[in-house]
Design a protein around this motif. Sequence first.
Motif, PDB file in Angstrom:
ATOM      1  N   SER A 114      -6.390   0.037   9.406  1.00 45.39           N
ATOM      2  CA  SER A 114      -6.887   1.144   8.591  1.00 45.39           C
ATOM      3  C   SER A 114      -5.715   1.987   8.122  1.00 45.39           C
ATOM      4  O   SER A 114      -4.594   1.860   8.597  1.00 45.39           O
ATOM      5  CB  SER A 114      -7.868   2.008   9.385  1.00 45.39           C
ATOM      6  OG  SER A 114      -7.209   2.653  10.476  1.00 45.39           O
ATOM      7  N   LEU A 115      -5.995   2.855   7.159  1.00 43.60           N
ATOM      8  CA  LEU A 115      -5.026   3.826   6.669  1.00 43.60           C
ATOM      9  C   LEU A 115      -5.661   5.205   6.775  1.00 43.60           C
ATOM     10  O   LEU A 115      -6.799   5.394   6.329  1.00 43.60           O
ATOM     11  CB  LEU A 115      -4.627   3.534   5.220  1.00 43.60           C
ATOM     12  CG  LEU A 115      -3.867   2.238   4.967  1.00 43.60           C
ATOM     13  CD1 LEU A 115      -3.762   1.969   3.474  1.00 43.60           C
ATOM     14  CD2 LEU A 115      -2.470   2.305   5.592  1.00 43.60           C
ATOM     15  N   ALA A 116      -4.944   6.168   7.345  1.00 42.69           N
ATOM     16  CA  ALA A 116      -5.544   7.480   7.603  1.00 42.69           C
ATOM     17  C   ALA A 116      -4.652   8.608   7.111  1.00 42.69           C
ATOM     18  O   ALA A 116      -3.424   8.553   7.236  1.00 42.69           O
ATOM     19  CB  ALA A 116      -5.830   7.645   9.093  1.00 42.69           C
ATOM     20  N   ILE A 117      -5.296   9.624   6.546  1.00 47.17           N
ATOM     21  CA  ILE A 117      -4.618  10.850   6.128  1.00 47.17           C
ATOM     22  C   ILE A 117      -5.254  12.009   6.879  1.00 47.17           C
ATOM     23  O   ILE A 117      -6.473  12.195   6.847  1.00 47.17           O
ATOM     24  CB  ILE A 117      -4.755  11.077   4.604  1.00 47.17           C
ATOM     25  CG1 ILE A 117      -4.164   9.898   3.831  1.00 47.17           C
ATOM     26  CG2 ILE A 117      -4.062  12.379   4.199  1.00 47.17           C
ATOM     27  CD1 ILE A 117      -4.345  10.002   2.325  1.00 47.17           C
ATOM     28  N   PHE A 118      -4.425  12.791   7.567  1.00 44.20           N
ATOM     29  CA  PHE A 118      -4.887  13.927   8.351  1.00 44.20           C
ATOM     30  C   PHE A 118      -4.456  15.220   7.658  1.00 44.20           C
ATOM     31  O   PHE A 118      -3.259  15.491   7.539  1.00 44.20           O
ATOM     32  CB  PHE A 118      -4.314  13.876   9.769  1.00 44.20           C
ATOM     33  CG  PHE A 118      -4.595  12.578  10.486  1.00 44.20           C
ATOM     34  CD1 PHE A 118      -5.883  12.234  10.864  1.00 44.20           C
ATOM     35  CD2 PHE A 118      -3.565  11.688  10.773  1.00 44.20           C
ATOM     36  CE1 PHE A 118      -6.136  11.042  11.518  1.00 44.20           C
ATOM     37  CE2 PHE A 118      -3.817  10.489  11.437  1.00 44.20           C
ATOM     38  CZ  PHE A 118      -5.102  10.173  11.812  1.00 44.20           C
ATOM     39  N   THR A 119      -5.414  15.989   7.195  1.00 46.00           N
ATOM     40  CA  THR A 119      -5.084  17.256   6.548  1.00 46.00           C
ATOM     41  C   THR A 119      -5.043  18.368   7.589  1.00 46.00           C
ATOM     42  O   THR A 119      -5.688  18.282   8.639  1.00 46.00           O
ATOM     43  CB  THR A 119      -6.120  17.611   5.473  1.00 46.00           C
ATOM     44  OG1 THR A 119      -7.400  17.789   6.095  1.00 46.00           O
ATOM     45  CG2 THR A 119      -6.227  16.504   4.429  1.00 46.00           C
ATOM     46  N   ALA A 176      -6.681  19.966  -4.485  1.00 44.11           N
ATOM     47  CA  ALA A 176      -5.941  18.699  -4.460  1.00 44.11           C
ATOM     48  C   ALA A 176      -6.847  17.553  -4.025  1.00 44.11           C
ATOM     49  O   ALA A 176      -7.902  17.764  -3.412  1.00 44.11           O
ATOM     50  CB  ALA A 176      -4.745  18.800  -3.525  1.00 44.11           C
ATOM     51  N   SER A 177      -6.416  16.356  -4.345  1.00 47.77           N
ATOM     52  CA  SER A 177      -7.105  15.146  -3.913  1.00 47.77           C
ATOM     53  C   SER A 177      -6.093  14.196  -3.294  1.00 47.77           C
ATOM     54  O   SER A 177      -4.913  14.213  -3.652  1.00 47.77           O
ATOM     55  CB  SER A 177      -7.794  14.463  -5.097  1.00 47.77           C
ATOM     56  OG  SER A 177      -8.735  15.322  -5.693  1.00 47.77           O
ATOM     57  N   ILE A 178      -6.561  13.383  -2.367  1.00 48.70           N
ATOM     58  CA  ILE A 178      -5.706  12.433  -1.669  1.00 48.70           C
ATOM     59  C   ILE A 178      -6.314  11.048  -1.772  1.00 48.70           C
ATOM     60  O   ILE A 178      -7.506  10.892  -2.074  1.00 48.70           O
ATOM     61  CB  ILE A 178      -5.530  12.817  -0.183  1.00 48.70           C
ATOM     62  CG1 ILE A 178      -6.905  13.008   0.479  1.00 48.70           C
ATOM     63  CG2 ILE A 178      -4.675  14.065  -0.042  1.00 48.70           C
ATOM     64  CD1 ILE A 178      -6.836  13.341   1.958  1.00 48.70           C
ATOM     65  N   GLY A 179      -5.511  10.035  -1.538  1.00 45.82           N
ATOM     66  CA  GLY A 179      -6.044   8.687  -1.604  1.00 45.82           C
ATOM     67  C   GLY A 179      -5.000   7.662  -1.242  1.00 45.82           C
ATOM     68  O   GLY A 179      -3.959   7.976  -0.643  1.00 45.82           O
ATOM     69  N   ILE A 180      -5.281   6.422  -1.619  1.00 44.07           N
ATOM     70  CA  ILE A 180      -4.342   5.342  -1.372  1.00 44.07           C
ATOM     71  C   ILE A 180      -4.108   4.595  -2.683  1.00 44.07           C
ATOM     72  O   ILE A 180      -4.887   4.699  -3.637  1.00 44.07           O
ATOM     73  CB  ILE A 180      -4.832   4.365  -0.281  1.00 44.07           C
ATOM     74  CG1 ILE A 180      -6.164   3.719  -0.676  1.00 44.07           C
ATOM     75  CG2 ILE A 180      -4.947   5.070   1.057  1.00 44.07           C
ATOM     76  CD1 ILE A 180      -6.614   2.603   0.270  1.00 44.07           C
ATOM     77  N   GLY A 181      -3.020   3.848  -2.707  1.00 43.31           N
ATOM     78  CA  GLY A 181      -2.682   3.051  -3.877  1.00 43.31           C
ATOM     79  C   GLY A 181      -2.224   1.669  -3.461  1.00 43.31           C
ATOM     80  O   GLY A 181      -2.015   1.383  -2.278  1.00 43.31           O
ATOM     81  N   MET A 182      -2.064   0.812  -4.450  1.00 44.49           N
ATOM     82  CA  MET A 182      -1.552  -0.531  -4.217  1.00 44.49           C
ATOM     83  C   MET A 182      -0.618  -0.885  -5.363  1.00 44.49           C
ATOM     84  O   MET A 182      -0.908  -0.592  -6.530  1.00 44.49           O
ATOM     85  CB  MET A 182      -2.682  -1.556  -4.135  1.00 44.49           C
ATOM     86  CG  MET A 182      -2.206  -2.988  -3.863  1.00 44.49           C
ATOM     87  SD  MET A 182      -3.529  -4.230  -4.023  1.00 44.49           S
ATOM     88  CE  MET A 182      -4.500  -3.873  -2.573  1.00 44.49           C
ATOM     89  N   TYR A 192       0.816  -1.214   0.000  1.00 38.70           N
ATOM     90  CA  TYR A 192       0.000   0.000   0.000  1.00 38.70           C
ATOM     91  C   TYR A 192       0.848   1.262   0.000  1.00 38.70           C
ATOM     92  O   TYR A 192       2.010   1.267   0.428  1.00 38.70           O
ATOM     93  CB  TYR A 192      -0.917   0.014   1.220  1.00 38.70           C
ATOM     94  CG  TYR A 192      -2.019  -1.009   1.169  1.00 38.70           C
ATOM     95  CD1 TYR A 192      -3.171  -0.776   0.424  1.00 38.70           C
ATOM     96  CD2 TYR A 192      -1.914  -2.212   1.872  1.00 38.70           C
ATOM     97  CE1 TYR A 192      -4.192  -1.712   0.375  1.00 38.70           C
ATOM     98  CE2 TYR A 192      -2.930  -3.151   1.831  1.00 38.70           C
ATOM     99  CZ  TYR A 192      -4.063  -2.890   1.082  1.00 38.70           C
ATOM    100  OH  TYR A 192      -5.065  -3.829   1.038  1.00 38.70           O
ATOM    101  N   SER A 193       0.218   2.342  -0.450  1.00 38.71           N
ATOM    102  CA  SER A 193       0.863   3.652  -0.414  1.00 38.71           C
ATOM    103  C   SER A 193      -0.201   4.736  -0.276  1.00 38.71           C
ATOM    104  O   SER A 193      -1.362   4.542  -0.669  1.00 38.71           O
ATOM    105  CB  SER A 193       1.692   3.897  -1.681  1.00 38.71           C
ATOM    106  OG  SER A 193       0.891   3.752  -2.838  1.00 38.71           O
ATOM    107  N   PHE A 194       0.195   5.858   0.307  1.00 32.27           N
ATOM    108  CA  PHE A 194      -0.628   7.061   0.275  1.00 32.27           C
ATOM    109  C   PHE A 194      -0.304   7.801  -1.016  1.00 32.27           C
ATOM    110  O   PHE A 194       0.816   7.727  -1.535  1.00 32.27           O
ATOM    111  CB  PHE A 194      -0.321   7.968   1.468  1.00 32.27           C
ATOM    112  CG  PHE A 194      -0.692   7.378   2.800  1.00 32.27           C
ATOM    113  CD1 PHE A 194      -2.019   7.121   3.129  1.00 32.27           C
ATOM    114  CD2 PHE A 194       0.280   7.092   3.754  1.00 32.27           C
ATOM    115  CE1 PHE A 194      -2.366   6.586   4.362  1.00 32.27           C
ATOM    116  CE2 PHE A 194      -0.055   6.562   4.981  1.00 32.27           C
ATOM    117  CZ  PHE A 194      -1.379   6.314   5.294  1.00 32.27           C
ATOM    118  N   ALA A 195      -1.281   8.532  -1.550  1.00 29.81           N
ATOM    119  CA  ALA A 195      -1.063   9.252  -2.805  1.00 29.81           C
ATOM    120  C   ALA A 195      -1.806  10.584  -2.770  1.00 29.81           C
ATOM    121  O   ALA A 195      -2.858  10.713  -2.130  1.00 29.81           O
ATOM    122  CB  ALA A 195      -1.554   8.419  -3.989  1.00 29.81           C
TER     123      ALA A 195
END
Length: 220
Positions: free
Chosen positions: A114-119, A128-134, A58-61
């Motif tokens: 879980s995976l979390a992004i805190f702005t 901008a947009s944020i998300g996750i990848g594989m 996994y990765s954040f993007a």
Amino acid sequence: MSTQYTLNVTNSSKQSGSVVVYQKCPNQDQYDNLYSLAWFSKSCHPGTSLKFRWTIDYSFAWSETGILSPGVYFDASELKDCDPSDTSKNTTGFSKQNGAYLFTAATKSANAGSLAIFTDATIPDGEASIGIGMSGNPTFAIPATPNFNFSFLPHPEYWVAFGRYEEGVVIDLNAVSETMKVAYPINVYSKSLTFNEDNTWSESTTLKASNARLLAAMKK
């Protein structure tokens, strides 16, 4: 080393087009604007075959997309490795500093699994947009808004469709057609599908699966 998954696709239809592999996640309905992306996409002609390969890494993007909507490209400007099972690697911050976006050290924690992004407060709406990848490609994206906690449950469903798609494009799940869910049971890492002449999907029997059933029958 992560286990590699493969998906073999044969185009037995009379159409030329694209085979797209995308994902759905368990909490997708929690957000009105959490979009699936065209994770992998390859063009093919009738009578040809394709192979997709990936690992569950996994990765954040993030991407400076402007308004995020179906048809928009999510071209990742940064990918940051993450791990939902490790609470020291399953979170990240997201900020805009000196006129540019970047991932930052997280100041909050998230539950394992879980995976979390805190702005933070520097993030403007609609830029901008944020998300996750594989496996190196983005899979999900959501518009970034200031001072918000975005949580993703990384237990995806794999789906395949035939049409006209390019990698990274936001998919309208209500409009996509000719789809099929692809399940990988425990200890199964390869699947083979056929896109048929009547524009339906069917699962092909792999040689490994056929041999396994044959051996099981011989032991009875």
